[in-house]
Design an enzyme around this catalytic site. Structure first.
Site, short mmCIF file in Angstrom:
data_model
loop_
_atom_site.label_atom_id
_atom_site.label_comp_id
_atom_site.label_asym_id
_atom_site.label_seq_id
_atom_site.Cartn_x
_atom_site.Cartn_y
_atom_site.Cartn_z
N ASP A 25 -1.93 -35.65 -21.90
CA ASP A 25 -1.72 -35.01 -20.59
C ASP A 25 -3.06 -34.53 -20.02
O ASP A 25 -3.22 -33.37 -19.66
CB ASP A 25 -0.75 -33.84 -20.73
CG ASP A 25 0.61 -34.29 -21.25
OD1 ASP A 25 1.58 -34.26 -20.49
OD2 ASP A 25 0.70 -34.69 -22.43
N HIS A 186 10.60 -28.93 -20.44
CA HIS A 186 11.04 -30.22 -21.01
C HIS A 186 11.88 -30.00 -22.27
O HIS A 186 11.86 -30.85 -23.18
CB HIS A 186 9.84 -31.12 -21.31
CG HIS A 186 8.97 -31.38 -20.12
ND1 HIS A 186 9.37 -32.18 -19.08
CD2 HIS A 186 7.72 -30.93 -19.80
CE1 HIS A 186 8.40 -32.23 -18.17
NE2 HIS A 186 7.40 -31.48 -18.58
N VAL A 214 4.69 -31.59 -23.00
CA VAL A 214 4.68 -30.13 -22.84
C VAL A 214 3.23 -29.67 -22.82
O VAL A 214 2.47 -29.95 -23.75
CB VAL A 214 5.45 -29.44 -23.98
CG1 VAL A 214 5.41 -27.93 -23.82
CG2 VAL A 214 6.89 -29.95 -24.02
N HIS A 215 2.85 -28.94 -21.78
CA HIS A 215 1.45 -28.60 -21.57
C HIS A 215 1.05 -27.37 -22.39
O HIS A 215 0.71 -26.31 -21.87
CB HIS A 215 1.18 -28.38 -20.08
CG HIS A 215 1.40 -29.61 -19.28
ND1 HIS A 215 1.62 -29.59 -17.93
CD2 HIS A 215 1.46 -30.92 -19.65
CE1 HIS A 215 1.81 -30.83 -17.49
NE2 HIS A 215 1.72 -31.65 -18.53
#
Length: 326
Positions: A25, A186, A214-215
């Protein structure tokens, strides 16, 4: 004239030390740049990078601005031109937007970033496998059909028995949507894929599964949740020394910010979690041991915010949980 160079990988074999970098990401923000710089200057020196999906985030811009794909390519060139990046496709690679006439998904990604899918008998670039040094790496697609009888299911069903642990002792899986995620972002998006494939991962003793989406960052214990059969009511993760460790590294930088809202209390299966940008390395030492570390952007280049020794599930299947090591 610009010149680039690279180092060819060592021959495949059970005792060939090799270090992988891990980023997911990434995007192209100030934080993305810090992540890339930290990876470049990490003294552990990754030799190839396992990329966990969500590259340019071009779909965040008006009309899915393809110039953002070009600028992202220039941004990562300082690493990608010198060492291989092994690609996982994420949700931001779909680029499906009928409102602007884009009805064929994956177009920008597949035209820019190639994967060696044919070599492993796959029919599409989104799931495939490679052998690198002493690791067999399987890449799966969270956003392609994966139910029974689908091409991805059939390919994985045939691929796992082919893994020769005497040749490649370490079995690593990459995907984008995490199966175990204790953040309120998420949440449970990877659940149906987990239900389809988790029993196979336990059967074939996968060592580790890396995901993005997922950040933030999270690492689990070795766990499985495969006992449920509708009528028995057994549906809870349990410690399982034949199961993988699941690690989420969706903290590359992106444009959407960090995922800071966690489920509380922290589940017992979750060994470590933190919402910070960063990257990781997975250094395989030999057929029995590998050293893993996660590095936050706000720390010095050599600082490890989380780490553990992995013991190979095939050659050295003893308890390697951080609670056992402490």
């Amino acid at each position: 004239m610009r010149k680039f160079w690279f180092v060819t990988p060592p021959p495949v074999g059970p005792d060939v030390p090799y270090t992988f970098g891990l980023i997911g990401d990434l995007g192209q923000t100030f934080d993305s740049n810090k992540t890339v710089t930290h990876y470049e200057l990490n003294p552990q020196k990754g030799q190839a990078l396992l990329f966990l999906g969500d590259l340019s985030y071009a779909d965040h811009y008006p009309k899915h601005d393809n110039n953002r794909w070009d600028s992202w390519g220039r941004f990562v060139e300082r690493i990608a031109a010198y060492q291989p990046w092994i690609w996982t496709a994420g949700n931001h690679e779909l680029d499906f937007e009928p409102k602007i006439g884009e009805t064929k998904p994956w177009k920008p990604f597949t035209n820019r970033y190639r994967t060696p899918f044919k070599a492993s008998g796959s029919t599409t670039p989104f799931w495939y496998s490679i052998k690198r040094a002493l690791a067999h790496i399987i890449v799966l697609s969270s956003y392609s059909a994966y139910g029974k009888y689908t091409p991805q299911y059939s390919w994985l069903e045939e691929e796992l028995p082919k893994v020769n642990r005497t040749e490649t002792p370490w079995l690593i899986v990459l995907l984008h949507s995490p199966w175990y995620n204790s953040y309120n972002y998420h949440y449970m998006e990877g659940e149906t894929m987990r239900v389809m494939y988790e029993a196979w991962f336990v059967k074939y003793k996968v060592d580790v599964v890396f995901a993005g989406l997922v950040h933030a960052y999270e690492r689990t214990e070795r766990i499985s949740n495969i006992a449920y059969n509708i009528v028995n009511g057994i549906c809870v993760p349990v410690k399982d020394q034949s199961a993988p460790v699941y690690i989420t590294i969706g903290d590359g930088g992106n444009i959407e910010g960090l995922a800071t809202n966690m489920t509380e209390p922290q589940p017992a299966y979750s060994a470590f979690r933190e919402a910070s940008f960063g990257h990781a390395t997975f250094g395989i030492k030999n057929r029995t041991h590998a050293y893993y570390s996660w590095h936050r952007n706000q720390d010095g280049y050599a600082v490890e915010a989380d780490s553990m020794w992995f013991f190979n599930r095939y050659y050295h299947p003893v308890d390697d949980s951080t609670s056992a090591q402490s």
